[in-house]
Design a protein around this motif. Structure first.
Motif, mmCIF file in Angstrom:
data_model
loop_
_atom_site.group_PDB
_atom_site.id
_atom_site.type_symbol
_atom_site.label_atom_id
_atom_site.label_comp_id
_atom_site.label_asym_id
_atom_site.label_seq_id
_atom_site.Cartn_x
_atom_site.Cartn_y
_atom_site.Cartn_z
ATOM 1 N N THR A 52 86.127 -30.483 23.317
ATOM 2 C CA THR A 52 85.468 -29.991 24.532
ATOM 3 C C THR A 52 86.089 -28.669 24.966
ATOM 4 O O THR A 52 85.387 -27.720 25.320
ATOM 5 C CB THR A 52 85.614 -31.040 25.665
ATOM 6 N N SER A 53 87.432 -28.596 24.917
ATOM 7 C CA SER A 53 88.057 -27.379 25.450
ATOM 8 C C SER A 53 87.784 -26.180 24.527
ATOM 9 O O SER A 53 87.564 -25.074 25.005
ATOM 10 C CB SER A 53 89.540 -27.597 25.727
ATOM 11 N N ASN A 54 87.733 -26.399 23.218
ATOM 12 C CA ASN A 54 87.428 -25.271 22.324
ATOM 13 C C ASN A 54 85.991 -24.781 22.507
ATOM 14 O O ASN A 54 85.703 -23.590 22.400
ATOM 15 C CB ASN A 54 87.644 -25.659 20.862
ATOM 16 N N THR A 55 85.089 -25.709 22.811
ATOM 17 C CA THR A 55 83.701 -25.300 23.046
ATOM 18 C C THR A 55 83.617 -24.458 24.318
ATOM 19 O O THR A 55 82.946 -23.423 24.351
ATOM 20 C CB THR A 55 82.789 -26.548 23.175
ATOM 21 N N PRO A 92 76.004 -30.565 16.143
ATOM 22 C CA PRO A 92 77.455 -30.394 16.282
ATOM 23 C C PRO A 92 78.181 -31.729 16.418
ATOM 24 O O PRO A 92 79.383 -31.810 16.202
ATOM 25 C CB PRO A 92 77.596 -29.577 17.573
ATOM 26 N N PHE A 93 77.417 -32.784 16.809
ATOM 27 C CA PHE A 93 78.028 -34.105 16.967
ATOM 28 C C PHE A 93 77.794 -34.959 15.735
ATOM 29 O O PHE A 93 78.059 -36.154 15.746
ATOM 30 C CB PHE A 93 77.440 -34.817 18.192
ATOM 31 N N GLY A 102 81.480 -39.703 21.884
ATOM 32 C CA GLY A 102 81.639 -39.071 23.199
ATOM 33 C C GLY A 102 80.571 -38.041 23.496
ATOM 34 O O GLY A 102 80.709 -37.269 24.443
ATOM 35 N N GLU A 103 79.477 -38.048 22.704
ATOM 36 C CA GLU A 103 78.451 -37.009 22.885
ATOM 37 C C GLU A 103 77.961 -36.942 24.336
ATOM 38 O O GLU A 103 77.877 -35.862 24.914
ATOM 39 C CB GLU A 103 77.267 -37.250 21.925
ATOM 40 N N GLY A 104 77.647 -38.091 24.915
ATOM 41 C CA GLY A 104 77.122 -38.119 26.293
ATOM 42 C C GLY A 104 78.121 -37.516 27.263
ATOM 43 O O GLY A 104 77.768 -36.664 28.092
ATOM 44 N N LEU A 105 79.365 -37.929 27.149
ATOM 45 C CA LEU A 105 80.403 -37.415 28.052
ATOM 46 C C LEU A 105 80.588 -35.912 27.830
ATOM 47 O O LEU A 105 80.661 -35.131 28.787
ATOM 48 C CB LEU A 105 81.726 -38.154 27.802
ATOM 49 N N ALA A 106 80.630 -35.499 26.567
ATOM 50 C CA ALA A 106 80.863 -34.080 26.266
ATOM 51 C C ALA A 106 79.733 -33.216 26.827
ATOM 52 O O ALA A 106 79.978 -32.171 27.443
ATOM 53 C CB ALA A 106 80.976 -33.875 24.758
ATOM 54 N N ARG A 107 78.486 -33.679 26.660
ATOM 55 C CA ARG A 107 77.350 -32.870 27.137
ATOM 56 C C ARG A 107 77.395 -32.760 28.661
ATOM 57 O O ARG A 107 77.118 -31.717 29.234
ATOM 58 C CB ARG A 107 76.031 -33.476 26.669
#
Ligand code: HEM
Length: 467
Positions: free
Chosen positions: A278-281, A403-404, A413-418
């Motif tokens: 997440t942080s790199n994105t 990407p996922f 964690g796709e939902g959380l990341a989005r």
């Protein structure tokens, strides 16, 4: 020698296979050369182990979605599988234990979908702290990487352990540094050596460090879990750990795979899986937003219009923000955060696009090749939100947006990341203008390769917006 009807590939050297060509600093260029020569399904050797590399949307989806179970395993008998001890979710092999833990984790994430304890609230809570820190830095430069890393780490800590850690907290600094060190070892030359030659494994070589660091990470995670055991009220879960402990109580007598060791690894997986990615994105997103101010301004106009009169953004607001959605997705596409996914393995003898692939073969989904695949994107090789907008300016998601990854192993964690990417981007852009500092030099868009890739660290300057 390749098995009969196995995908083609370059000649492999005895013992080493093709690892000497796989530049650990960036194997993507070599893999692209092989794709051009051998096609979208080809093979290479990591030491004596055969691996099939999948490139392009069609081959990836055919394997990971259409032949889902056949390709849903994880390689065994490798450095990273030894570190993970086949526990947790990310590196556990396909089977009932993995299925139960994946299902439980997804259900628990959903359980926190609503109310005061919701994911959304936890993200917004962390953002409040980030914003007051940013306010103190207005007009000055600050290290973007540190800020995004702490934010992502705290969001997942709030979900897992119900607590966040201050920027200078020694415990969290050590936790994060340890996870980063293990991931670096897993992607380094010593891991290649460990995977290629069984006889080196008992030697006192640097790969042993990974096992030692893992002990530290486990004991630190244990201490967080033990705190919970003292304060929890069974049946009234505050966070993921409480939910897991409740589940263990419930299943005590049914021969369950739920255990204290699995809980440890699951927490470590979710923290490690959810932080750098997440942080790199975000780091990529803000690099482009700062160096392409017209894109930043257009996002801000949309945000101001949609949120007029509202205190804060909700995830639902994304439906009214096609441009911001396009920018977050384009940032993810260009960020190419997990370029080679997590390696898969075949769970049985299978076939793919006319080739035969035996059980236990390593499978490398080249997500990077899909995210910049010619023919799938209007502008495959440049940052351009138009990749996600149709001629009416509506948000559209092309099928090559992977990407996922895809299939039964798709990112948990796709939902959380989005949700994080959207809420963080909107909240920060609403309040601040982000500026490339005068002394920042020429922006460097080159990504640094690793299990997760990242832009080179940079500083950002912030100013409060006046509107
Ligand atoms: C931008 C952010 C993220 C990206 C790009 C990303 C990407 C990925 C990718 C490519 C995989 C491998 C899928 C496969 O094996 O085919 C994966 C797996 C996984 N991710 Fe993420 N991820 C992100 C955020 C997160 C977050 C926030 C969490 C934690 C909450 C997380 C937890 C996991 C887990 C547990 C797996 C293993 C799934 C399994 O093996 O069943 N990820 N992720």
């Amino acid at each position: 020698r390749r098995p009969k009807n196995f995908p083609p590939g370059p000649t492999a050297l005895p013992f080493f296979g093709n690892v000497l060509n796989l530049n650990v600093d960036n194997p993507l260029k070599y893999l692209e050369t092989l794709r051009r020569t051998y096609g979208n399904v080809y093979s290479l050797y990591i030491g004596h182990r055969a691996a099939v590399v999948l490139s392009g949307t069609k081959a990836l989806k055919e394997a990971l979605v259409n032949k889902a179970v056949d390709f849903a395993g994880r390689p065994q008998d490798m450095y990273f599988s030894a570190i993970a001890e086949d526990r947790g979710v990310i590196l556990a092999d396909y089977g009932d234990k993995w299925k139960e833990h994946r299902r439980f984790s997804l259900m628990t994430f959903r359980h926190f979908g609503l109310g005061k304890q919701s994911m959304e609230q936890r993200i917004l809570e962390e953002l409040q702290i980030t914003m007051s820190n940013l306010e103190k830095h207005t007009g000055k430069s600050l290290k973007a990487q540190v800020m995004f890393h702490i934010m992502a780490s705290n969001v997942i800590c709030l979900v897992l352990f119900g607590k966040r850690f201050d920027y200078e907290d020694e415990f969290m600094k050590k936790y994060v540094t340890s996870i980063t060190a293990v991931m670096k070892l897993m992607n380094g030359p010593w891991a290649f050596l460990y995977d290629s030659f069984h006889w080196v494994r008992s030697l006192p070589l640097p790969f042993n460090k990974g096992f030692q660091i893992m002990k530290t990470i486990k004991s630190m995670t244990s201490s967080l879990i033990n705190e919970h055991k003292m304060t929890r009220v069974p049946g009234e879960p505050r966070d993921f750990v409480d939910c897991y402990l409740d589940e263990m109580d419930k299943r005590a007598d049914d021969g369950t795979s739920f255990s204290p060791e699995e809980l440890l690894y699951t927490c470590i997986n979710l923290h490690a899986g959810g932080t750098d990615t997440t942080s790199n994105t975000l780091l990529t997103a803000f690099l482009y937003l700062m160096t392409k101010p017209h894109i930043q301004e257009r996002c801000q106009q949309e945000i101001d219009r949609v949120l007029e009169g509202k205190d804060s953004v909700t995830f639902e607001d994304r439906h009214n923000m096609p441009y911001v959605q396009a920018v977050t997705h384009e940032s993810q596409r260009i960020a190419d955060t997990v370029p080679l996914s997590a390696f898969h393995a075949t769970t049985r003898d299978t076939e793919l696009m006319g080739y035969s692939i035996p059980k236990g073969t390593i499978v490398i989904p080249n997500l990077s090749s899909v995210l910049s695949e010619e023919g799938q994107w209007k502008f495959p090789h440049e940052f351009n939100p138009e990749n996600f907008l149709n001629h009416k300016g509506e948000f559209v998601k092309p099928e090559a947006f992977l990407p996922f990854s895809a299939g039964p192993r798709v990112c948990l964690g796709e939902g959380l990341a989005r949700m994080e990417l959207f809420l963080i981007l909107v909240t920060l852009l609403r309040k601040f203008r982000f500026i490339w500092p005068e002394d920042g030099g020429e922006p460097d868009y080159e990504l640094v390769f690793g299990i997760t890739v990242a832009p080179k660290p940079y500083n950002m300057k912030v100013e409060l917006r006046t509107t």
